[in-house]
Design a protein around this motif. Structure first.
Motif, PDB file in Angstrom:
ATOM      1  N   ARG A 148       0.836  -1.210   0.000  1.00 22.98           N
ATOM      2  CA  ARG A 148       0.000   0.000   0.000  1.00 22.98           C
ATOM      3  C   ARG A 148       0.870   1.259   0.000  1.00 22.98           C
ATOM      4  N   VAL A 151       2.255   1.784  -3.425  1.00 26.84           N
ATOM      5  CA  VAL A 151       1.235   2.331  -4.330  1.00 26.84           C
ATOM      6  C   VAL A 151       1.090   3.837  -4.104  1.00 26.84           C
ATOM      7  N   GLU A 225      -3.050  -0.659  -7.897  1.00 25.41           N
ATOM      8  CA  GLU A 225      -4.027  -0.661  -6.808  1.00 25.41           C
ATOM      9  C   GLU A 225      -4.875  -1.932  -6.832  1.00 25.41           C
TER      10      GLU A 225
END
Length: 268
Positions: A148, A151, A225
């Motif tokens: 995460r 990203v 994502e």
């Protein structure tokens, strides 16, 4: 120096005389010294940045002459395992094995064989997707947190519209996906392909960055994502399929038209 052993006759049960001798190559002393030092580096007994003892000390320890020791150093230098600086404050310093060295040699072999950029992109699409599937089946919360964060960093780099930042953030995400899968062999192979593509990108003239390019970057970010979402949901097959298509689409975009047939030209 090569030693030719006598072919010692031996008689089989059928009464046939068979030769059991063979050519034996006796290693040069410099090769033996290089092999000893190489073994210590690979086993981690000598680490990055370590200074080897002075030449006089090593000559005494190995019982060799200065020319022999320097020949051993040249062997290790050619393998990028040491660097040697001459002079009063010189000496040999250790470097741990680096996949980039292997990648550069592999790139020369590929260039010699007339390999195209499209070919390398296809190979990358074979290696990375299974790593994504492995990660989807076996991941931790810490792995997801790292993905995460990667990203978010890619999104921030994309917003700057800086080609260098976008490239580095994108590269970091791909590296992370493969490394988190936990297969060292695949990590090394994937890293070699990425390094070759980086060299090829540097050697190619930069394309004009228009709206189409920015749209392609945005689509790739959305794929980043989505693949993390699929990994978190442990949907291994869907994650693998998405990432394979992502890589193939990126490869098609980056090698559009005549570029697909461009043979690697890394020597300039």
């Amino acid at each position: 120096m090569a030693v030719q052993e006598l072919a010692m006759p031996a008689t089989s049960r059928a009464g046939t005389v068979v030769a059991i001798g063979q050519q034996v190559r006796v290693p040069k002393t410099a090769e033996l010294v290089a092999a000893h030092l190489r073994r210590r580096i690979v086993r981690g007994e000598l680490v990055e940045g370590d200074a080897l003892p002075p030449e006089a000390t090593l000559m005494e320890q190995f019982g060799v002459s200065r020319p022999t020791l320097r020949e051993a150093f040249r062997v290790l230098e050619s393998e990028a395992l040491i660097t040697v600086r001459r002079g009063a404050h010189g000496g040999a310093r250790v470097h741990t094995p680096n996949g980039d060295i292997a990648a550069r040699y592999a790139a020369l072999v590929l260039e010699y064989r007339g390999t195209t950029l499209a070919d390398i992109h296809q190979a990358r699409a074979v290696i990375e997707p299974p790593c994504v599937a492995i990660l989807a089946e076996n991941h931790t919360q810490d792995d997801l947190d790292k993905l995460r964060l990667a990203v978010d960093e890619t999104a921030a780099a994309t917003a700057t519209d800086d080609p260098g930042q976008c490239l580095q953030a994108n590269l970091a995400f791909h590296i992370l996906l493969v490394d988190l899968a936990g297969n060292t062999t695949l990590s090394v192979l994937s890293g070699m392909l990425r390094h070759i593509l980086d060299l090829a990108t540097i050697s190619q003239p930069a394309a004009e960055r228009g709206p189409e390019h920015r749209l392609a970057i945005r689509r790739r970010l959305l794929d980043h994502e989505r693949v993390v979402d699929l990994i978190e949901a442990r949907e291994a097959r869907a994650a693998e399929d998405l990432w394979r298509e992502h890589l193939l689409e990126a490869g098609r975009y980056l090698t559009d038209g005549p570029v697909a047939a461009t043979v690697l030209d890394l020597l300039g």
